[in-house]
Every structure is written in C-alpha cells, then in structure tokens.
Design a protein around this motif. Structure first.
Motif, PDB file in Angstrom:
ATOM      1  N   MET A   1      45.681 -93.985  49.400  1.00 37.69           N
ATOM      2  CA  MET A   1      45.956 -92.700  49.827  1.00 37.69           C
ATOM      3  C   MET A   1      46.764 -91.439  49.152  1.00 37.69           C
ATOM      4  SD  MET A   1      45.795 -91.480  53.473  1.00 37.69           S
ATOM      5  CE  MET A   1      44.771 -89.634  54.269  1.00 37.69           C
ATOM      6  N   ILE A   2      45.957 -90.302  49.471  1.00 33.75           N
ATOM      7  CA  ILE A   2      46.882 -89.297  47.763  1.00 33.75           C
ATOM      8  C   ILE A   2      46.111 -88.031  48.669  1.00 33.75           C
ATOM      9  CG2 ILE A   2      46.709 -87.919  46.084  1.00 33.75           C
ATOM     10  CD1 ILE A   2      45.961 -90.521  44.556  1.00 33.75           C
ATOM     11  N   PHE A   3      47.678 -87.219  49.048  1.00 33.85           N
ATOM     12  CA  PHE A   3      47.476 -85.958  49.858  1.00 33.85           C
ATOM     13  C   PHE A   3      47.958 -85.168  48.580  1.00 33.85           C
ATOM     14  CE2 PHE A   3      49.708 -82.336  52.169  1.00 33.85           C
ATOM     15  CZ  PHE A   3      48.677 -82.549  52.765  1.00 33.85           C
ATOM     16  N   ASN A   4      47.441 -83.406  47.906  1.00 37.71           N
ATOM     17  CA  ASN A   4      47.739 -82.718  47.371  1.00 37.71           C
ATOM     18  C   ASN A   4      47.769 -81.686  48.391  1.00 37.71           C
ATOM     19  OD1 ASN A   4      48.438 -84.007  44.654  1.00 37.71           O
ATOM     20  ND2 ASN A   4      45.945 -84.474  44.315  1.00 37.71           N
ATOM     21  N   GLN A   5      48.103 -80.660  47.850  1.00 33.46           N
ATOM     22  CA  GLN A   5      48.970 -79.020  48.635  1.00 33.46           C
ATOM     23  C   GLN A   5      49.819 -78.486  47.243  1.00 33.46           C
ATOM     24  OE1 GLN A   5      51.505 -77.623  51.441  1.00 33.46           O
ATOM     25  NE2 GLN A   5      49.701 -78.278  52.724  1.00 33.46           N
ATOM     26  N   LYS A   6      48.680 -77.099  46.688  1.00 32.38           N
ATOM     27  CA  LYS A   6      49.573 -75.796  45.761  1.00 32.38           C
ATOM     28  C   LYS A   6      49.454 -74.692  46.600  1.00 32.38           C
ATOM     29  CE  LYS A   6      46.801 -77.041  41.818  1.00 32.38           C
ATOM     30  NZ  LYS A   6      45.866 -76.697  41.101  1.00 32.38           N
ATOM     31  N   GLN A   7      51.071 -74.269  46.864  1.00 32.42           N
ATOM     32  CA  GLN A   7      51.686 -73.320  47.019  1.00 32.42           C
ATOM     33  C   GLN A   7      51.772 -72.067  46.415  1.00 32.42           C
ATOM     34  OE1 GLN A   7      54.272 -75.669  49.818  1.00 32.42           O
ATOM     35  NE2 GLN A   7      54.050 -73.494  50.860  1.00 32.42           N
ATOM     36  N   LEU A   8      51.190 -70.764  46.789  1.00 28.77           N
ATOM     37  CA  LEU A   8      51.110 -69.320  45.344  1.00 28.77           C
ATOM     38  C   LEU A   8      52.495 -69.351  45.645  1.00 28.77           C
ATOM     39  CD1 LEU A   8      49.257 -67.389  43.845  1.00 28.77           C
ATOM     40  CD2 LEU A   8      49.558 -66.252  46.430  1.00 28.77           C
ATOM     41  N   PHE A   9      53.190 -68.773  44.192  1.00 37.15           N
ATOM     42  CA  PHE A   9      54.655 -68.843  43.892  1.00 37.15           C
ATOM     43  C   PHE A   9      55.261 -70.032  43.931  1.00 37.15           C
ATOM     44  CE2 PHE A   9      53.210 -64.708  45.048  1.00 37.15           C
ATOM     45  CZ  PHE A   9      52.631 -64.074  43.719  1.00 37.15           C
ATOM     46  N   GLN A  10      54.752 -71.249  44.356  1.00 39.96           N
ATOM     47  CA  GLN A  10      55.998 -72.471  45.127  1.00 39.96           C
ATOM     48  C   GLN A  10      55.590 -73.441  44.637  1.00 39.96           C
ATOM     49  OE1 GLN A  10      58.202 -72.440  47.345  1.00 39.96           O
ATOM     50  NE2 GLN A  10      57.605 -69.685  47.631  1.00 39.96           N
ATOM     51  N   GLY A  11      54.439 -74.236  43.520  1.00 41.14           N
ATOM     52  CA  GLY A  11      53.932 -74.788  42.857  1.00 41.14           C
ATOM     53  C   GLY A  11      53.052 -75.851  43.582  1.00 41.14           C
ATOM     54  N   ASN A  12      53.568 -77.155  43.128  1.00 45.62           N
ATOM     55  CA  ASN A  12      52.375 -77.484  44.837  1.00 45.62           C
ATOM     56  C   ASN A  12      53.433 -79.291  44.523  1.00 45.62           C
ATOM     57  OD1 ASN A  12      51.983 -80.411  42.538  1.00 45.62           O
ATOM     58  ND2 ASN A  12      51.417 -78.587  41.609  1.00 45.62           N
ATOM     59  N   THR A  13      52.615 -80.013  45.631  1.00 47.61           N
ATOM     60  CA  THR A  13      52.887 -81.444  46.537  1.00 47.61           C
ATOM     61  C   THR A  13      51.826 -82.596  46.337  1.00 47.61           C
ATOM     62  OG1 THR A  13      54.419 -79.894  47.673  1.00 47.61           O
ATOM     63  CG2 THR A  13      54.782 -82.270  48.576  1.00 47.61           C
ATOM     64  N   HIS A  14      52.609 -83.332  45.752  1.00 50.01           N
ATOM     65  CA  HIS A  14      51.968 -84.638  45.633  1.00 50.01           C
ATOM     66  C   HIS A  14      51.935 -85.943  46.891  1.00 50.01           C
ATOM     67  CE1 HIS A  14      48.750 -87.368  43.841  1.00 50.01           C
ATOM     68  NE2 HIS A  14      49.940 -87.908  43.860  1.00 50.01           N
ATOM     69  N   ILE A  15      51.464 -86.465  46.836  1.00 48.22           N
ATOM     70  CA  ILE A  15      51.708 -87.282  47.962  1.00 48.22           C
ATOM     71  C   ILE A  15      51.030 -87.996  47.915  1.00 48.22           C
ATOM     72  CG2 ILE A  15      52.405 -88.855  50.184  1.00 48.22           C
ATOM     73  CD1 ILE A  15      53.313 -85.269  51.172  1.00 48.22           C
ATOM     74  N   ALA A  16      51.088 -89.885  47.729  1.00 45.12           N
ATOM     75  CA  ALA A  16      51.012 -91.026  47.299  1.00 45.12           C
ATOM     76  C   ALA A  16      51.135 -91.951  47.976  1.00 45.12           C
ATOM     77  CB  ALA A  16      50.678 -91.265  45.818  1.00 45.12           C
ATOM     78  N   LEU A  17      50.335 -92.779  48.773  1.00 48.18           N
ATOM     79  CA  LEU A  17      50.662 -94.352  49.318  1.00 48.18           C
ATOM     80  C   LEU A  17      50.244 -95.359  48.270  1.00 48.18           C
ATOM     81  CD1 LEU A  17      49.377 -93.887  52.849  1.00 48.18           C
ATOM     82  CD2 LEU A  17      51.390 -92.910  51.883  1.00 48.18           C
TER      83      LEU A  17
END
Length: 212
Positions: A1-17
């Motif tokens: 399972m994968i969770f991705n999130q992009k934030q303006l001026f903050q970059g992105n976060t990637h979480i993978a099981l």
C-alpha cells in the motif's frame, strides 16, 4: 500500500508498506530527500493515529473585516463610475495573497494528520479528501504488522530453549498480537503447565501441576 502527498513549497511525502518494513521518504521541492527511513515491523507497534484541527476563527474574522474596510472605497468608486481604479487592483492582490497564506497555514498548521509508531512520528497535511486514505493506511499498517509478527514469531518449539520463547510470547501479548488465551495456550505448550504462577500451600510456594 502506498500513500503520497504533495504540499506547496514543502515538497512531497511518500509512505509505503513493504513486505517486512514501513518506508517513509520526505523530499523538498527540489527533490532532495530530507527524511528517508525504513522501520522494520518489529519496531512499529503500537500504532497511533490522530487528526488535529485548530482554525483561528477570530483571526480570520478580523482579516475579513480589514479587507472589507480596505475595499469599501475602491468598490464604491467602481460601482459609481464603472471603471476599476488602481486601488481596486491592489485590493484584489491583497485578497489573493491572504487567500494563499490561509491555504498554506491550513495545510501546514491548522489541519494535520499524525501517524505515530514506537520509533517514528510523521505529520501530514490534514486534507479532508485524504482522510479516508489516511485511515486506511493506518489500519493496514497495524494489520500487516500483526500478521507479520504472528507469522515470524508466533510459533513455539517445546524442544528448544523455553525461557526466550516465553519472553517472546509475553512480548507478542503485550503488543496485542496474541490474545490472552493464545498466549496462555503457547505458554502451556512450552512448560506443560496451565499457569507459571506459584501455588501457595501451608505458607510455602508449590510448583504448578504439569499436564499429562
């Protein structure tokens, strides 16, 4: 399972099981990893998830009143003459900047998701449309961790060293991987006793009886 999130001026976060671990990677807007870690499932439990929302209503109302005050004259002139003045364009610029600032603060401060394990804390933007996906991620992480621990450590061998296996069974029970009944059954299989607690008789400790 994968969770991705992009934030303006903050970059992105990637979480993978992954098969044996939880992988987390945070990258800045330039694509450089500022946090990259892989935590084995042995170090995950307990898993805690929380959602925090604190919107400063009074501050937003004050900002709205100030914008209304600054925009009264430019809008009055535009309605009277039909021509937009420089003040009106400046007012629109101020409104746009305030809207952008409010959105950034909403994502980074006012509303957040928090995933906490035994050795890791990850904070994410609390976007309403990602709430269901975040909760599914937390539930799947806990489920997969318990399945992994049960498969890898939930078996006992009465012919092996008993003390380490008893400690392992107690560890799995503390993490809620094994129920009390399952932990007792495995302990009985290892020791041949229904209980390892000493019995009292005539003021002395007696050994618990063995099962045939």
């Amino acid at each position: 399972m994968i969770f991705n999130q992009k934030q303006l001026f903050q970059g992105n976060t990637h979480i993978a099981l992954r098969a044996e671990s939880l992988y987390v990677c945070k990258r800045n807007p330039q694509g450089v990893a500022t946090l990259e870690t892989e935590v084995p499932y042995e170090e995950i439990l307990p898993v805690k998830a929380s959602e925090h929302r604190h919107i400063p209503v009074n501050q937003l109302l004050l900002t709205g009143l100030l914008l209304a005050f600054l925009g009264y004259q430019p809008w009055h002139e535009w309605l009277a003459t039909g021509q937009a003045s420089l003040s009106l364009y400046l007012w629109w610029g101020i409104l746009g900047l305030n809207t952008l600032a409010s959105w950034l603060r909403f994502e980074q401060q006012w509303s957040t998701f928090r995933l906490q394990t035994a050795h890791l804390v990850v904070t994410l933007a609390g976007r309403p449309w990602q709430r269901k996906q975040f909760r599914a991620l937390v539930a799947e992480l806990e489920r997969r961790t318990k399945v992994y621990l049960r498969t890898e450590y939930g078996q006992v061998n009465p012919l092996g060293f008993i003390e380490p296996q008893l400690r392992r069974v107690a560890w799995l029970h503390e993490l809620d991987v094994l129920s009390a009944r399952e932990a007792q059954a495995l302990s009985t299989r290892l020791t041949g006793r229904r209980s390892t607690a000493p019995l009292k008789g005539m003021g002395q400790d007696l050994e618990a009886p063995y099962l045939n």
